[in-house]
Design an enzyme around this catalytic site. Structure first.
Site, PDB file in Angstrom:
ATOM      1  N   GLY A 248      -0.544  75.204  92.594  1.00 19.38           N
ATOM      2  CA  GLY A 248      -1.186  74.157  93.404  1.00 19.38           C
ATOM      3  C   GLY A 248      -1.202  72.814  92.698  1.00 19.38           C
TER       4      GLY A 248
ATOM      5  N   LYS B 228       8.048  77.208 104.924  1.00 19.06           N
ATOM      6  CA  LYS B 228       7.574  76.225 105.901  1.00 19.06           C
ATOM      7  C   LYS B 228       7.762  74.777 105.468  1.00 19.06           C
ATOM      8  CE  LYS B 228       4.103  79.173 108.036  1.00 19.06           C
ATOM      9  NZ  LYS B 228       2.667  79.349 108.330  1.00 19.06           N
TER      10      LYS B 228
ATOM     11  N   GLY C 221       4.626  78.668  92.807  1.00 19.11           N
ATOM     12  CA  GLY C 221       4.494  80.113  92.649  1.00 19.11           C
ATOM     13  C   GLY C 221       5.747  80.938  92.828  1.00 19.11           C
TER      14      GLY C 221
ATOM     15  N   ARG D 121      -0.071  83.015  80.352  1.00 22.06           N
ATOM     16  CA  ARG D 121      -1.054  81.930  80.240  1.00 22.06           C
ATOM     17  C   ARG D 121      -1.750  81.934  78.881  1.00 22.06           C
ATOM     18  NH1 ARG D 121      -3.468  82.004  86.429  1.00 22.06           N
ATOM     19  NH2 ARG D 121      -1.862  80.646  87.272  1.00 22.06           N
TER      20      ARG D 121
END
Length: 395
Positions: A376, A197, A353, A35
């Site tokens: 996100g 999921k 992620g 980052r």
């Protein structure tokens, strides 16, 4: 879309929202500096223009002022990467920060203390944002990882910089990469969605069905779709309450002429363990007591063919439990297929992620077109949401 190139920073102070929320070990050493490295082009461009930089970031999730979350721990790493000395303000607002910012000379950098030492940051407090805004002439948002949060430093502060605000080069690249998949993608367009999921990806799937030609579904999500079609999935993970939804998604895809590709075989195990006994089974004939933990060889051949006929590829989520060596093969094989397609001219974007972790772990970082820095934020972009941090610059 205003970017760094729309401004000359000569004798200007840039207030830059960076994402220096980096992992630290017990001795406060940075264990992954991605980052910080990603923010370098923005910072260097401003310094080379003859400007100065005031950097603001959060680190972790502190409860008030906590030394372990102080940004002072990463100053040396930032200096190593930028090759420039970094001054440090022990607070992100207040007189000391204001005085230090005011006295910055062209070519100098000031790092503010952790924004999240104040709960006003995450609450998007206007007064707190106003105090931050007084530390610079031009506001630059270069923190994609927090662009989906309407925090004081990512969104609210932009209100105080009417025409003096822009995207940093990292955030601009993120927006361009997502647009290249979602709006301007050269056809055929492929999305690969993995992970455990269906429920966490429903809105992504529904939003991208209008944009893609092919959809590969892998990982644990597979088994909800297989069970919905009447297959035996043994003890594999399954969201029984999403079976009707899986059928609905397949019907929607059919109506929109999107081809869905599910694994046809899996590597199954008799326990959720790297040391479990394994066998290759047809995906709809997994014996009781066994669970699918990776895509099988026939599936990987089919996926390879699909990947290599597509010109635009989005990869979000692994094909198996890649954290266990014995169930990493599917994810590695997919990475190789995407790398080969990219080499042949396709545009490939990796985000989310787990897929980013896999890409780094298996050395695909430089073999794909772009690896997103925000988990996100990336997901919400794919869901078709306008991120508050991006909207604030566009206004």
């Amino acid at each position: 879309m205003k970017t760094l190139n729309d401004f000359n920073f000569n004798n200007k102070k840039a207030l830059i929202r960076v994402d220096f929320n980096v992992p630290l070990d017990d001795n406060y050493n940075v264990t992954d500096a991605t980052r910080i490295i990603s923010a370098k082009p923005t910072i260097i461009k401003i310094l080379e223009d003859g400007g100065s930089c005031v950097l603001m970031s959060h680190l972790g999730r502190p409860k008030g002022f906590q030394d372990e979350f102080s940004l002072k721990h990463i100053i040396n790493k930032i200096e190593d990467i930028l090759g420039v000395e970094v001054k440090f303000a022990e607070d992100c607002i207040g007189q000391e920060a204001k005085d230090m910012a005011d006295s910055l000379k062209p070519g100098e950098i000031l790092l503010l203390e952790n924004l999240r030492f104040y709960e006003e940051e995450t609450k998007g407090d206007k007064e707190f944002a106003k105090k931050l805004s007084q530390l610079g002439d031009i506001y630059v948002n270069d923190a994609f990882g927090t662009a989906h949060r309407a925090h004081a430093s990512t969104t609210i502060v932009a209100d105080f910089f009417e025409n003096q605000k822009c995207f940093g080069s990292l955030l601009a690249k993120e927006i361009e990469s997502i647009n290249r998949v979602m709006q301007d993608g050269e056809k055929p367009v492929l999305a690969v969605l993995g992970g455990a999921k269906v429920s966490s990806k429903i809105t992504v799937i529904e939003n991208i069905l209008d944009k893609v030609d092919h959809l590969i579904i892998g990982g644990g999500m597979t088994f909800t779709f297989i069970k919905a079609q009447g297959g035996n999935i043994g003890d594999s993970i399954c969201e029984d309450d999403k079976i009707d939804l899986a059928l609905d998604i397949m019907q929607q895809a059919k109506n929109k002429a999107v081809k869905i590709h599910l694994p046809v075989d899996v590597k199954a195990a008799d326990a959720f363990s790297n040391d479990a006994n394994t066998q290759i089974c047809d995906v709809n004939e997994i014996p009781d007591g066994w669970q699918g933990l990776d895509a099988g060889p026939k599936s990987l051949d089919i996926f390879d063919e699909v990947v290599n006929q597509c010109k635009t590829i989005l990869w979000n989520g692994p094909l198996g439990v890649f954290e266990m060596e014995n169930f990493a093969n599917g994810t590695i094989a997919l990475g190789n297929s995407i790398a080969k397609s990219t080499e042949n001219g396709a545009f490939s974007l990796v985000g989310g992620g787990d897929s980013v972790a896999a890409v780094k772990q298996f050395g695909f970082e430089n073999k794909v077109s772009y690896v997103s820095t925000g988990g996100g934020a990336m997901l919400e972009s794919l869901e078709g949401k306008t991120l508050p941090g991006i909207a604030a610059i566009m206004e």
